[in-house]
Motif scaffolding. Structure first.
Motif, PDB file in Angstrom:
ATOM      1  N   LEU E 101      -7.418  -7.843  11.515  1.00  0.00           N
ATOM      2  CA  LEU E 101      -8.411  -8.892  11.760  1.00  0.00           C
ATOM      3  C   LEU E 101      -9.772  -8.490  11.195  1.00  0.00           C
ATOM      4  O   LEU E 101     -10.519  -9.336  10.690  1.00  0.00           O
ATOM      5  CB  LEU E 101      -8.507  -9.192  13.259  1.00  0.00           C
ATOM      6  CG  LEU E 101      -7.252  -9.824  13.868  1.00  0.00           C
ATOM      7  CD1 LEU E 101      -7.421  -9.983  15.383  1.00  0.00           C
ATOM      8  CD2 LEU E 101      -6.924 -11.173  13.241  1.00  0.00           C
ATOM      9  N   THR E 102     -10.094  -7.225  11.269  1.00  0.00           N
ATOM     10  CA  THR E 102     -11.362  -6.775  10.695  1.00  0.00           C
ATOM     11  C   THR E 102     -11.350  -6.937   9.180  1.00  0.00           C
ATOM     12  O   THR E 102     -12.340  -7.360   8.573  1.00  0.00           O
ATOM     13  CB  THR E 102     -11.635  -5.315  11.086  1.00  0.00           C
ATOM     14  OG1 THR E 102     -11.617  -5.217  12.508  1.00  0.00           O
ATOM     15  CG2 THR E 102     -12.991  -4.851  10.569  1.00  0.00           C
ATOM     16  N   CYS E 104      -9.809  -9.196   7.646  1.00  0.00           N
ATOM     17  CA  CYS E 104     -10.048 -10.635   7.450  1.00  0.00           C
ATOM     18  C   CYS E 104     -11.543 -10.946   7.513  1.00  0.00           C
ATOM     19  O   CYS E 104     -12.052 -11.747   6.728  1.00  0.00           O
ATOM     20  CB  CYS E 104      -9.305 -11.457   8.507  1.00  0.00           C
ATOM     21  SG  CYS E 104      -7.515 -11.484   8.286  1.00  0.00           S
ATOM     22  N   MET E 105     -12.243 -10.322   8.447  1.00  0.00           N
ATOM     23  CA  MET E 105     -13.687 -10.559   8.572  1.00  0.00           C
ATOM     24  C   MET E 105     -14.445 -10.160   7.320  1.00  0.00           C
ATOM     25  O   MET E 105     -15.501 -10.719   7.016  1.00  0.00           O
ATOM     26  CB  MET E 105     -14.269  -9.715   9.722  1.00  0.00           C
ATOM     27  CG  MET E 105     -13.791 -10.076  11.090  1.00  0.00           C
ATOM     28  SD  MET E 105     -14.459  -8.853  12.293  1.00  0.00           S
ATOM     29  CE  MET E 105     -13.286  -9.086  13.635  1.00  0.00           C
ATOM     30  N   LEU E 106     -13.915  -9.164   6.620  1.00  0.00           N
ATOM     31  CA  LEU E 106     -14.590  -8.682   5.412  1.00  0.00           C
ATOM     32  C   LEU E 106     -14.243  -9.526   4.199  1.00  0.00           C
ATOM     33  O   LEU E 106     -14.932  -9.471   3.186  1.00  0.00           O
ATOM     34  CB  LEU E 106     -14.239  -7.209   5.179  1.00  0.00           C
ATOM     35  CG  LEU E 106     -14.713  -6.261   6.288  1.00  0.00           C
ATOM     36  CD1 LEU E 106     -14.176  -4.845   6.050  1.00  0.00           C
ATOM     37  CD2 LEU E 106     -16.242  -6.221   6.362  1.00  0.00           C
ATOM     38  N   GLY E 107     -13.178 -10.299   4.297  1.00  0.00           N
ATOM     39  CA  GLY E 107     -12.879 -11.255   3.242  1.00  0.00           C
ATOM     40  C   GLY E 107     -11.796 -10.823   2.282  1.00  0.00           C
ATOM     41  O   GLY E 107     -11.569  -9.628   2.062  1.00  0.00           O
ATOM     42  N   GLY E 108     -11.122 -11.794   1.695  1.00  0.00           N
ATOM     43  CA  GLY E 108     -10.116 -11.538   0.678  1.00  0.00           C
ATOM     44  C   GLY E 108      -8.815 -11.014   1.252  1.00  0.00           C
ATOM     45  O   GLY E 108      -8.536 -11.158   2.442  1.00  0.00           O
ATOM     46  N   ARG E 109      -8.034 -10.405   0.402  1.00  0.00           N
ATOM     47  CA  ARG E 109      -6.743  -9.886   0.832  1.00  0.00           C
ATOM     48  C   ARG E 109      -6.792  -8.364   0.907  1.00  0.00           C
ATOM     49  O   ARG E 109      -7.549  -7.716   0.217  1.00  0.00           O
ATOM     50  CB  ARG E 109      -5.648 -10.358  -0.118  1.00  0.00           C
ATOM     51  CG  ARG E 109      -5.553 -11.909  -0.090  1.00  0.00           C
ATOM     52  CD  ARG E 109      -4.179 -12.419  -0.391  1.00  0.00           C
ATOM     53  NE  ARG E 109      -3.771 -12.064  -1.724  1.00  0.00           N
ATOM     54  CZ  ARG E 109      -2.560 -12.296  -2.202  1.00  0.00           C
ATOM     55  NH1 ARG E 109      -1.652 -12.901  -1.446  1.00  0.00           N
ATOM     56  NH2 ARG E 109      -2.251 -11.955  -3.430  1.00  0.00           N
ATOM     57  N   LEU E 132      -0.133 -13.088   9.448  1.00  0.00           N
ATOM     58  CA  LEU E 132      -1.094 -12.651   8.433  1.00  0.00           C
ATOM     59  C   LEU E 132      -0.463 -12.195   7.123  1.00  0.00           C
ATOM     60  O   LEU E 132      -1.138 -11.605   6.274  1.00  0.00           O
ATOM     61  CB  LEU E 132      -1.982 -11.525   9.007  1.00  0.00           C
ATOM     62  CG  LEU E 132      -2.914 -11.977  10.142  1.00  0.00           C
ATOM     63  CD1 LEU E 132      -3.616 -10.776  10.774  1.00  0.00           C
ATOM     64  CD2 LEU E 132      -3.954 -12.969   9.619  1.00  0.00           C
ATOM     65  N   SER E 134       0.231 -13.698   4.494  1.00  0.00           N
ATOM     66  CA  SER E 134      -0.419 -14.208   3.282  1.00  0.00           C
ATOM     67  C   SER E 134      -1.744 -13.512   2.983  1.00  0.00           C
ATOM     68  O   SER E 134      -2.291 -13.685   1.903  1.00  0.00           O
ATOM     69  CB  SER E 134      -0.646 -15.714   3.388  1.00  0.00           C
ATOM     70  OG  SER E 134      -1.625 -16.003   4.382  1.00  0.00           O
ATOM     71  N   ARG E 135      -2.240 -12.732   3.917  1.00  0.00           N
ATOM     72  CA  ARG E 135      -3.483 -12.000   3.668  1.00  0.00           C
ATOM     73  C   ARG E 135      -3.267 -10.606   3.067  1.00  0.00           C
ATOM     74  O   ARG E 135      -4.212  -9.857   2.875  1.00  0.00           O
ATOM     75  CB  ARG E 135      -4.311 -11.884   4.964  1.00  0.00           C
ATOM     76  CG  ARG E 135      -4.803 -13.213   5.539  1.00  0.00           C
ATOM     77  CD  ARG E 135      -5.711 -13.995   4.579  1.00  0.00           C
ATOM     78  NE  ARG E 135      -6.959 -13.348   4.306  1.00  0.00           N
ATOM     79  CZ  ARG E 135      -8.102 -13.549   4.977  1.00  0.00           C
ATOM     80  NH1 ARG E 135      -8.120 -14.428   5.954  1.00  0.00           N
ATOM     81  NH2 ARG E 135      -9.192 -12.927   4.649  1.00  0.00           N
ATOM     82  N   VAL E 168      -6.367  -1.552  -5.144  1.00  0.00           N
ATOM     83  CA  VAL E 168      -7.508  -2.322  -5.654  1.00  0.00           C
ATOM     84  C   VAL E 168      -7.260  -2.763  -7.094  1.00  0.00           C
ATOM     85  O   VAL E 168      -7.437  -3.941  -7.441  1.00  0.00           O
ATOM     86  CB  VAL E 168      -8.803  -1.487  -5.566  1.00  0.00           C
ATOM     87  CG1 VAL E 168      -9.967  -2.205  -6.247  1.00  0.00           C
ATOM     88  CG2 VAL E 168      -9.143  -1.184  -4.109  1.00  0.00           C
ATOM     89  N   PHE E 172      -5.255  -6.091  -6.594  1.00  0.00           N
ATOM     90  CA  PHE E 172      -6.470  -6.885  -6.390  1.00  0.00           C
ATOM     91  C   PHE E 172      -6.858  -6.975  -4.919  1.00  0.00           C
ATOM     92  O   PHE E 172      -7.369  -7.992  -4.453  1.00  0.00           O
ATOM     93  CB  PHE E 172      -6.312  -8.273  -7.023  1.00  0.00           C
ATOM     94  CG  PHE E 172      -5.933  -8.202  -8.472  1.00  0.00           C
ATOM     95  CD1 PHE E 172      -6.904  -7.998  -9.442  1.00  0.00           C
ATOM     96  CD2 PHE E 172      -4.607  -8.276  -8.877  1.00  0.00           C
ATOM     97  CE1 PHE E 172      -6.567  -7.885 -10.781  1.00  0.00           C
ATOM     98  CE2 PHE E 172      -4.252  -8.166 -10.211  1.00  0.00           C
ATOM     99  CZ  PHE E 172      -5.233  -7.977 -11.166  1.00  0.00           C
ATOM    100  N   ASP E 174      -9.065  -6.505  -1.718  1.00  0.00           N
ATOM    101  CA  ASP E 174     -10.511  -6.453  -1.457  1.00  0.00           C
ATOM    102  C   ASP E 174     -10.854  -5.506  -0.300  1.00  0.00           C
ATOM    103  O   ASP E 174     -12.037  -5.222  -0.069  1.00  0.00           O
ATOM    104  CB  ASP E 174     -11.041  -7.864  -1.187  1.00  0.00           C
ATOM    105  CG  ASP E 174     -11.287  -8.641  -2.478  1.00  0.00           C
ATOM    106  OD1 ASP E 174     -11.926  -8.078  -3.381  1.00  0.00           O
ATOM    107  OD2 ASP E 174     -10.828  -9.791  -2.581  1.00  0.00           O
ATOM    108  N   VAL E 196     -13.654  -0.099  -2.125  1.00  0.00           N
ATOM    109  CA  VAL E 196     -13.681  -1.217  -1.171  1.00  0.00           C
ATOM    110  C   VAL E 196     -13.608  -0.619   0.232  1.00  0.00           C
ATOM    111  O   VAL E 196     -13.239   0.552   0.396  1.00  0.00           O
ATOM    112  CB  VAL E 196     -12.492  -2.197  -1.391  1.00  0.00           C
ATOM    113  CG1 VAL E 196     -12.497  -2.794  -2.801  1.00  0.00           C
ATOM    114  CG2 VAL E 196     -11.152  -1.529  -1.096  1.00  0.00           C
TER     115      VAL E 196
END
Lengths: 246, 246, 246, 246, 246, 246
Positions: E101-102, E104-109, E132, E134-135, E168, E172, E174, E196
């Protein structure tokens, strides 16, 4: 028929490339009105640049849509597509969405070729936003600056051919989609060297815009794509403001 | 341009309805060649009837595609679409797939109206097979035999309007799709009473076939949609056999 | 118990292979009635060949189901499964569906080995049609003509072992599924060289057909798998026609 | 054949109901060894009770599996299924997983009937954990304590029939699954009043256990279902400890 | 504030590592109460060991939660998370869920690095259970025993850096997530070498527990996370029994 | 700590409501700097208004982020979240994303309450863009203008309570999320009347911003959230331009 090509990049060279690509595939009698952004990034590449370009797309749409029969978002992130589609009373096509939907029409799963590592997640999110992730056979991401120069580039095209063939042979792609506004026309140039259809967003988007313009499905009057109607906005371009006045 | 309309039902009345619907939306200069199945169900409704109709679709395609620029599967389960798309060297459009993809072009999520409880799961599977389940806002399934009569039916159309409005108001659909070959033309008839675009498979499929025919993306020579080439088949229609001969 | 094995290929050699595989895993007292198609492709490989075979499957089912307790679609695309399942009043098993469901029973995710690049997308669509895509750990696709010869082939089996181990080691597969009717019996042959269960469609399908035949869940009388009942069909095999007569 | 029925509830009445249901559907010659938990909840209903029961399932499995040919997790959350499947060298079946997979074998989408509002999310998570969410047509959740009494209950069964029919008519379910260990045998009792197959976990699980026991796919020696081998555990039941000793 | 760290491994060395990691990231004034299991596996690695540890987690929670403001499941399979979350009236955090979840908070996959081939499918199931999948940009699975030793290991950390960079550059990603209780603190150690954010479950879980403890959303009184209330359990730890008594 | 609250609406009343909500939940010592857009819609409701507001969000972020420790997008479509997250070197939180992730932390599936039929699809797309669709138990959409007035409204709150309870009882939601910037503080007001946690975006977003600000994961230097670096933009706010200058 007149199609508005909205390129919210602020590079005339990119707009010219896209316009040339559009004219090459337009039906006889279709006029292409290509407009270039007047604020924001020269070439929209990053997430924040794209955020700015959403506004620019709306502004260009509001200023130039009058008298047009359809519009195409000529930025490969389809920047501002949903907002413009809501705002205008003519059909609005996203160039990448058009390529994806056309690949669906041709059948099977598609391979995608994108430019630049930092754009790759943005494209993945874009495809997901259309609900089409399951239609992707595989991705290839190439680094190149040649694409943003005027004219075409043999070396780049050879690279694209190799990646396209790899998508067919290793990912079992039944079509290949080239993303990037500057890929306009490149699909046709490399087609003979690739064993499956190669689509680019402009080659797919222009016919789709023509189709929608001819078919004349009505503008919705309910739902999330109905025109916004009278709404209070401040400090926006007069052309935008006018669209929100009853 | 000449478009082959393949209706593997064995009811001339259905074929006539579909052909009339197609001609009503075709571009000037587009000729519609509508062919009707010669074996199988009068009206394809069940899973086993559809299984038989796959073959009929291939047979009709093999016999009549010569000289055509595109083909449309004019059965709303898109029966035989993938096989025909592989077999022919012209674009092949599924009428329901075309409606779904056109709804995608218009944006948002779509409401679907289908006929008959036992067909409903088949349509759900069809939508899923295109990877488009997430684009569906909601479903309505109506029972009616009126649709299969010649001409139009006011009561049925009033029912469809009610269901379409319900999809907009309660499921937040931004477009409505009517499935069923016999719905050809009905979208246009009820459009003025529904606040979002109403699509039917023929109204969506004919322009899509025209688009693909004009665009001339090449027939793939690799992958699952390449022509089968020389293959040994026995006891099939001569027209089919010819397609598998090098 | 008598199980009908429907092989809508028109190659007796394939039917014989499948029948032998089925008899090798059938319970004592289970009789295998293997029937071979009389029209269509020798070996169904392409999408159009499969479309034709849908009809053949229905015809074989209609002719031979009388007196049988269950049927198995012995073509690895599970060609005609849904239609046959609707038409007959006995359980109908798809050989590939059976292998996938059996792998689910064993737990974890499965690796799939398929034959031929052009069939790969068809298998991916098949798995997706069962809603089981998320249960796949990875795919391997091999090219081989040896599989279609009578008997077994050491070199092919060695290749399959290597691919199966790769699926375990690199894709973390907990089971391996071999697709292809001609793989009947091959799972058992290579099992000792692979560290996880190796399933083929016939080894999975026969026990599943026996299970369903014994369990005697009733034929549905509503929904999309109820028998079609009295329906008008023309120019079909007498055995088919009889099934649609009340 | 001997099948171990692991009921980690600590209610002999529930274990007896499940055992009776299992014996009613077992093949001639199949012996059912039903064991009841000796610690934890009388009737596992909540998430924390289930957490405790994971351990109990492992303990019961370790103590009683010797000499058995297969095991069934006879708790409808399939509590401890994955751990037991890893630990034992015989096939392990989850009663709810078995019902779901059997419904898949019968085709189409299934309706699920569960007991108790607070269990409903747990069942949704369970179905999702098998990757089968897309195979669910709809859910019905009923409140009843009658199910946990000895014997059957006419009123409850009438309610289940109504809900099952609702799933068929309004959600287009092609099969209905009753969850809950205490539903053992209820599917058969109400079947004649429901127009599609009605499955319960025991009626589905026993034949599946028999199938797997007969088929003898090997215990994996790699991957996440291989036996744990020599591992250091402390303060566990001697039967458990023995399983982790080389 | 006092946070209970529940480590149902029975290795004090692991508990100590986790506790040290937690204290390193806790806010000033946050007390960490780290408890170690008293039965079950030294290091939970397999599915059956995890099944046993579900119970241990509940027992540790019941015994030690009194006076705490939040709890963290300090086993990287988040063993017993849902049951403990239901049972206790303080917030309960899963260390791996927190990291996901964290991210997710930072964004992207995110890219995930896990330990051990046989645990990989378990982590994939865990991610899927949170919805999750798909993340996730990609996975890397490394084999190492060094992680379970006291202190840190340069070679292991160099390996983790290489894998993180690979995630990374090639997937790709994040963000990167390190799974494994013994990874507590390792994220911070290698952060400067990875371009990252690198998250581990303890570095993410402690702040999340603090957040939830401060925010004081109420314990639900309905639904699947309401406290179980008075329920009959037998032969369980007195602390557990007390929780089920009104 | 100083948190920037970016409200790209151009209504000071909305900004004030959001700021008040934020201050009510902020930790002691956290300063809230709430900024209001200077161009665009008074209240962002439609897709085109949101497109304009993307730019405004970037402009507000660029002008005011200096000296702040984190930022929150205080528009409930999370307008401009991804672009701002990329642009700034402090953590950026989306208010709706924060509510969704916090609901995940609390466990189970959430019910969502949104305002206005035309916004509903936008929220559905937003949830899908985070990959969290499967975590939604159900939706309720209410029409109200009261929410946009200063202060609170008893009637509206009674309606929200009814809808929240309906989500718990009929959709089995374990938490409820109120969307809409003007819902700031409403969750806390109605909490005592709803049996599960009620979250709003500000009540969830402020603690999340504090968490990320304290945790200090580094700004990525690679990938799609790395700062854009030196890029050529024209005719943009000086504060924006400065961010793109090396």
């Amino acid at each position: 028929m007149k199609i508005l090509l909205i390129n919210s990049n602020t590079s005339q060279v990119v707009t010219d490339k896209v316009a040339a690509g559009a004219r090459a595939v337009a039906s006889p009698g279709t006029e292409i009105l290509a407009v270039c952004g007047d604020f924001g990034a020269r070439v929209i590449g990053t997430r924040s640049e794209e955020a700015i370009a959403h506004h620019s797309t709306i502004a260009l749409a509001a200023r130039h849509a009058e008298g047009c029969d359809a519009a195409i978002i000529a930025v490969s992130y389809d920047t501002g597509l949903r907002g413009t589609r809501e705002l205008l009373d003519i059909p609005v096509v996203g160039m990448t969405e058009a390529a994806l939907l056309t690949a669906c029409m041709l059948g099977g799963r598609m391979g995608l070729i994108t430019f630049g590592a930092r754009g790759r997640p943005v494209y993945e999110e874009l495809v997901a936003s259309y609900g089409l992730t399951s239609r992707i056979a595989g991705w290839r991401t190439v680094e190149s600056t040649a694409a943003y120069q005027p004219g075409f580039d043999d070396e780049l095209e050879a690279l694209l051919v190799r990646e396209a063939i790899s998508l067919v042979e290793r990912e079992f792609a039944d079509t290949v989609v080239l993303t990037g506004a500057v890929m306009a026309g490149v699909g046709a140039r490399i087609q003979s060297r690739v064993p499956v259809p190669v689509l680019d967003g402009i080659a797919a988007g222009v016919p789709q815009a023509e189709l929608l313009a001819r078919a004349r499905w009505p503008k919705p009057t309910r739902g999330s794509y109905a025109a916004p109607g009278a709404r209070e906005l401040v400090n926006v371009d007069a052309a935008i403001a006018k669209r929100f006045t009853p």
